[in-house]
Design an enzyme around this catalytic site. Structure first.
Site, short mmCIF file in Angstrom:
data_model
loop_
_atom_site.label_atom_id
_atom_site.label_comp_id
_atom_site.label_asym_id
_atom_site.label_seq_id
_atom_site.Cartn_x
_atom_site.Cartn_y
_atom_site.Cartn_z
N LYS A 388 0.87 -1.18 -0.02
CA LYS A 388 0.05 0.23 -0.11
C LYS A 388 0.84 1.37 0.10
O LYS A 388 1.91 1.53 0.82
CB LYS A 388 -0.98 0.01 1.23
CG LYS A 388 -2.23 -0.95 1.30
CD LYS A 388 -3.04 -0.62 2.32
CE LYS A 388 -4.35 -1.65 2.07
NZ LYS A 388 -5.07 -1.63 0.69
N ARG A 462 -10.92 -10.64 -0.35
CA ARG A 462 -11.73 -11.64 -1.29
C ARG A 462 -11.34 -13.29 -1.02
O ARG A 462 -11.98 -14.19 -1.22
CB ARG A 462 -12.21 -11.24 -2.77
CG ARG A 462 -10.78 -11.06 -3.37
CD ARG A 462 -11.15 -10.27 -4.50
NE ARG A 462 -11.14 -8.82 -4.23
CZ ARG A 462 -11.44 -7.86 -5.14
NH1 ARG A 462 -11.48 -7.99 -6.43
NH2 ARG A 462 -11.15 -6.49 -4.71
#
Ligand code: BES
Ligand code: MN
Ligand code: ZN
Length: 604
Positions: A388, A462
């Protein structure tokens, strides 16, 4: 005084040999039980405890809190205690020994013929609407209440905004100093008071008793429209939640106990002989769930990792007195089930994955529905090798879904709804980087046999959810499944920070979630499960990829998850990335009330 769960006791209960029926430890012993360290001689200092020790006197017993040792992950997370303030049912005389009296007032009815064009501010305010007890009081106080409304003029709007308060009018009554304030109840309702208004009033009560520093007893005078269990329950939830303060990582003067000197707040409702004690208690029970959610989201990653989250779940089961059981699957059990997607994400972290499964069963009665609630439990999300570049420091909140799920479980364990069996599932791990971590282009195989090309390691949620969903659907056999996750930045872009997105193809489920969202104040909005975007998830090499295009990223995430639940099964994905966190106050507790109320309604 803060109370802590004695760790020695907790550990003795945790040991398999002394396993209570409330708690079934499976083959996971290795991963959790062995990570538990011996109880230190003293765990925590209470507020106002011993003064700061000098470096020469510092020892284990005096350390204000313990986080970790160099080589070993922290294995427990403290829980903030309930507020010490008691919300009670008062009577006509309750205000006599109170030193703060809040008088609830509805705004006067709007004039029907008021010119629509006219700006809000320019409309004449109607006279203050004092009725019943409030009117009597105003007369006894020589018009003090009316004066307060005038003095606070436009801001107070004669009570037009639910939860608005005036400054305090001070009087000496029978040798006792008392403060009176007006509390806005919003426009006088034609229908019963709505739940969100009741919550605003509960929150306002909490902040008022905190801001009036010296008071010890408050009394609240409310009109007869409040004589209703569900209104008082909502008021109570918001009141108790409003007194939450996270003191776990503060010491000395930094510790902030809200409304510290206040002992009781009594509610006196006009024309009501009703006993709202149990409504107040239910409200407190929901607030305990919300507090759990906040505790989990606020805890930093060096304290809350997969192991300490698993231990938190176990403690939750132990404290449920038998209505919740806890089962943990460790790395090996997950491997045996072929949970390659989840284990792929977990591989980059030194702390082993823990698949946490809590089960709630009512003590008696017929079970009408068996539901599954799945939460994303990333204790930290660095992004992995797709590291990130923005907002990484916020990524301790990436367990917001798990937090909502466990918060709901805690509320449910107190509220004990009938007719419903609920399974709470969290595949806990952290998205970190080491030489074992997945790299972009790796192919993982999920437990339903589907292969996934990982095109971006930062779309990790996910992957963990894929296996958690297969487990909930196939192994637990839940009839309908809702899943909450801080899944995408894209959902925040769409709906902002106050509203979660709901994806489901099942209209009944959509409706039930919408209704629950309205009554709990956890705002939601249904989003499209746009099948035409599914082609974005096509992989050149595997069955599916974990990455869609830049636009509509929250939708492709939902489409991905749908691949891991049986086709016809009612399933909803709820993206709570926006509302879990408030930049000013931290964790919001979002989702706990929504899930708890949804579960309750499933059993009706
Ligand atoms: N936990 C994040 C989602 C997130 C990001 C929530 C920022 C709140 C603020 C999730 O794991 C993530 O990184 N999602 C990516 C997905 C992308 C790589 C397809 C995102 O939203 O950027
Ligand atoms: Mn991510
Ligand atoms: Zn994430």
């Amino acid at each position: 005084m803060r109370t802590y769960f004695p760790r020695a006791l907790l550990l003795s209960i945790l040991r398999p040999s002394s396993c209570a029926s409330a708690f079934s430890l499976t083959t996971s012993k290795s991963s959790v039980a062995t990570s538990v360290s011996p109880a230190p001689s003293l765990l925590r200092l209470s507020r106002g405890g011993a003064s700061a020790p000098s470096s020469t006197t510092l020892n284990m017993a005096e350390r204000p809190f313990q986080t970790w040792t160099f080589d070993k992950a922290c294995d427990s997370m403290d829980w903030n205690p309930d507020s010490h303030v008691k919300l009670i049912v008062g009577n006509d005389n309750s205000s006599e020994d109170a030193d703060l009296i809040l008088v609830g007032v509805f705004a006067p009815p709007k004039e029907e013929d008021a010119d629509e064009e006219e700006g809000e501010e320019e409309k004449e305010l109607g006279p203050l609407l004092l009725e019943g007890k409030a009117m009597e009081l105003d007369e006894r106080l020589g018009g003090l209440l009316k004066e307060l409304a005038v003095e606070n003029g436009k801001e107070f709007k004669n009570g037009g905004e639910a939860g608005g308060v005036t400054t305090a009018g001070r009087v000496v009554d029978g040798g006792k100093a008392k403060r009176y304030i007006l509390l806005g109840l919003g426009p006088q309702p034609k229908d019963p008071i709505d739940p969100v208004t009741a919550m605003k009033i509960g929150s306002a009560l909490a902040s008022s008793i905190h801001s009036h520093k010296s008071i010890t007893k408050a009394s609240v005078i409310l009109p007869s429209q409040f004589a209703d269990d569900s209104i008082i329950q909502n008021l109570s939830t918001a009141f108790h939640s409003g007194l939450y303060s996270d003191n776990r990582y503060r010491t000395g003067k930094k510790v902030e106990v809200l409304a510290e000197k206040v002992e009781t707040v009594s509610l006196s409702i006009a024309n009501s002989g009703g006993d709202y004690t149990s409504a107040i208690q239910s409200g407190l029970n929901l607030a305990r769930g919300v507090s759990m959610t906040k505790d989990i989201v606020n805890a930093p990653h060096n304290i809350l990792n997969s192991i300490s989250l698993a231990n938190t779940a176990k403690r939750l089961a132990i404290e449920s007195h038998g209505c919740i059981t806890c089962e943990i699957l460790g790395k090996d059990e997950c491997e045996a089930r072929g949970m390659g997607a989840y284990l792929g994400v977990a591989r980059g972290s030194e702390t082993e994955p823990q698949l946490i499964h809590l089960t709630y069963k009512p003590k008696s009665g017929e079970i009408k529905k068996k539901v599954g609630i799945v939460g994303k439990g990333l204790l930290f999300d660095t992004g992995g090798y797709n590291i990130k570049t923005a907002m990484m420091e916020l990524m301790k909140f990436d367990c917001g879904g798990a937090a909502a799920v466990f918060g709901a479980a805690r509320a449910v364990s107190h509220l004990k709804p009938e007719g419903v069996e609920a399974h709470f599932v969290v595949a806990a791990c952290s998205n970190m980087i080491n030489s074992k971590a997945v790299v972009p282009s790796d192919v993982l195989t999920a437990s339903n046999g589907k292969t996934i090309e990982v095109l971006n390691t930062d779309a990790e949620g996910r992957l963990t959810l894929a296996d958690a969903l297969v487990y909930t659907d196939k192994e637990l056999g839940c009839e309908s499944i809702i899943e909450l996750s801080t899944l995408t930045g894209a959902c925040m872009i769409s709906l902002g920070t106050k509203i979660c997105g709901v994806w489901t193809e099942n209209d009944d489920l959509a409706k039930s979630l919408e209704e629950v969202s309205k009554v709990t104040g956890d705002k939601s909005w249904r989003m499209p499960m746009a099948q035409e975007y599914k082609e974005q998830l096509k992989s050149k090499i595997a069955d599916i990829t974990n990455l869609g295009d830049r636009y509509g990223g929250a939708i492709t995430a939902a489409l991905f998850l749908q691949e891991f639940v049986s086709k016809k099964k009612p399933f909803a994905h709820i993206d709570i990335a926006g509302p879990v966190w408030d930049t000013k106050s931290g964790a919001t507790g979002f989702g706990a009330k929504m899930v708890a109320e949804w579960i309750r309604r499933q059993g009706e």
